[in-house]
Motif scaffolding. Sequence first.
Motif, mmCIF file in Angstrom:
data_model
loop_
_atom_site.group_PDB
_atom_site.id
_atom_site.type_symbol
_atom_site.label_atom_id
_atom_site.label_comp_id
_atom_site.label_asym_id
_atom_site.label_seq_id
_atom_site.Cartn_x
_atom_site.Cartn_y
_atom_site.Cartn_z
ATOM 1 N N GLY A 18 1.790 15.585 7.603
ATOM 2 C CA GLY A 18 2.432 14.888 6.503
ATOM 3 C C GLY A 18 1.474 14.679 5.343
ATOM 4 O O GLY A 18 0.421 15.331 5.258
ATOM 5 N N PHE A 19 1.845 13.765 4.454
ATOM 6 C CA PHE A 19 1.097 13.546 3.213
ATOM 7 C C PHE A 19 -0.360 13.185 3.496
ATOM 8 O O PHE A 19 -1.282 13.870 3.056
ATOM 9 N N TRP A 20 -0.603 12.134 4.260
ATOM 10 C CA TRP A 20 -1.990 11.699 4.511
ATOM 11 C C TRP A 20 -2.675 12.568 5.535
ATOM 12 O O TRP A 20 -3.890 12.787 5.468
ATOM 13 N N LEU A 42 0.829 -1.196 0.000
ATOM 14 C CA LEU A 42 0.000 0.000 0.000
ATOM 15 C C LEU A 42 0.866 1.249 0.000
ATOM 16 O O LEU A 42 1.594 1.508 0.952
ATOM 17 N N ASP A 43 0.801 1.970 -1.092
ATOM 18 C CA ASP A 43 1.629 3.175 -1.199
ATOM 19 C C ASP A 43 1.137 4.027 -2.349
ATOM 20 O O ASP A 43 0.045 3.801 -2.873
ATOM 21 N N LEU A 44 1.931 4.991 -2.765
ATOM 22 C CA LEU A 44 1.527 5.937 -3.802
ATOM 23 C C LEU A 44 1.732 5.364 -5.204
ATOM 24 O O LEU A 44 1.547 6.064 -6.191
ATOM 25 N N SER A 91 0.950 12.430 -8.885
ATOM 26 C CA SER A 91 -0.080 13.404 -9.259
ATOM 27 C C SER A 91 0.139 14.778 -8.637
ATOM 28 O O SER A 91 -0.204 15.787 -9.244
ATOM 29 N N SER A 92 0.728 14.846 -7.453
ATOM 30 C CA SER A 92 0.918 16.166 -6.828
ATOM 31 C C SER A 92 2.383 16.603 -6.797
ATOM 32 O O SER A 92 2.678 17.755 -6.477
#
Length: 192
Positions: A171-173, A17-19, A105-106
């Motif tokens: 952070g990211f999430w 599970l990751d980007l 995407s970002s």
Amino acid sequence: MPQLPVGQRVVSNWPVLDLGVHPEVTCGAWRLELRGLIDNPLTLTWDDFMALPQVDDVSDFHCVTTWSRFDNRWRGVRFRQIAELVVPRPDAAFVICTGADVDPSSGTPYTTNLPLARAVEDDVLLAHTWEEQPLPREHGGPCRMITPKLYAWKGTKWIRAIEFADADRKGFWESRGYSDTAEPWRNDRFSR
Ligand SMILES: Nc1nc2c(c(=O)[nH]1)N[C@H]1C(S)=C(S)[C@@H](COP(=O)(O)O)O[C@H]1N2
Ligand SMILES: [Mo]
């Protein structure tokens, strides 16, 4: 003490599970940059890292997307060992970890934040070995952090930097609706 937090189900496989980006980091190229509110900022090479005291630990892994994997056998260096090496200043209260992967995407690198007090717990490791094998690349090898008492997104795969800070920084999430605190035993999944 139950092993399964509310809302979780047990899996026997180990999902990835990751980007969607799995950076290739060789041990030769691996560096861990330690910076921020510490007395000894430094960058560890793989040999420096492997020369630190190593520990074995078995712990559970809880992903916020509701799967849990029990009894993972890890080997690595305690986060606390690293903290002792760099000597956090009295005002260092949070850590912000950065991975080598960048969200396509970002354009944002993966980051996650946690209180220093939770990072120095016994079971928080910078792990390089899983079930007696080198940590596979898709799971963050050669080295990732694990945070067994918090949801697994707090454990950065392909970890490359740890910053010690006085203030919390999402952070990211955590900036995208997930909880800052991420406590599985409180079903603490989303920001409120
Ligand atoms: N660098 C990085 N670390 C990361 C992620 C990521 O996308 N990039 N995903 C997090 C999430 S949401 C989870 S559940 C776990 C998944 O680890 P696994 O793929 O080894 O199961 O890694 C966490 N650490
Ligand atoms: Mo996750």
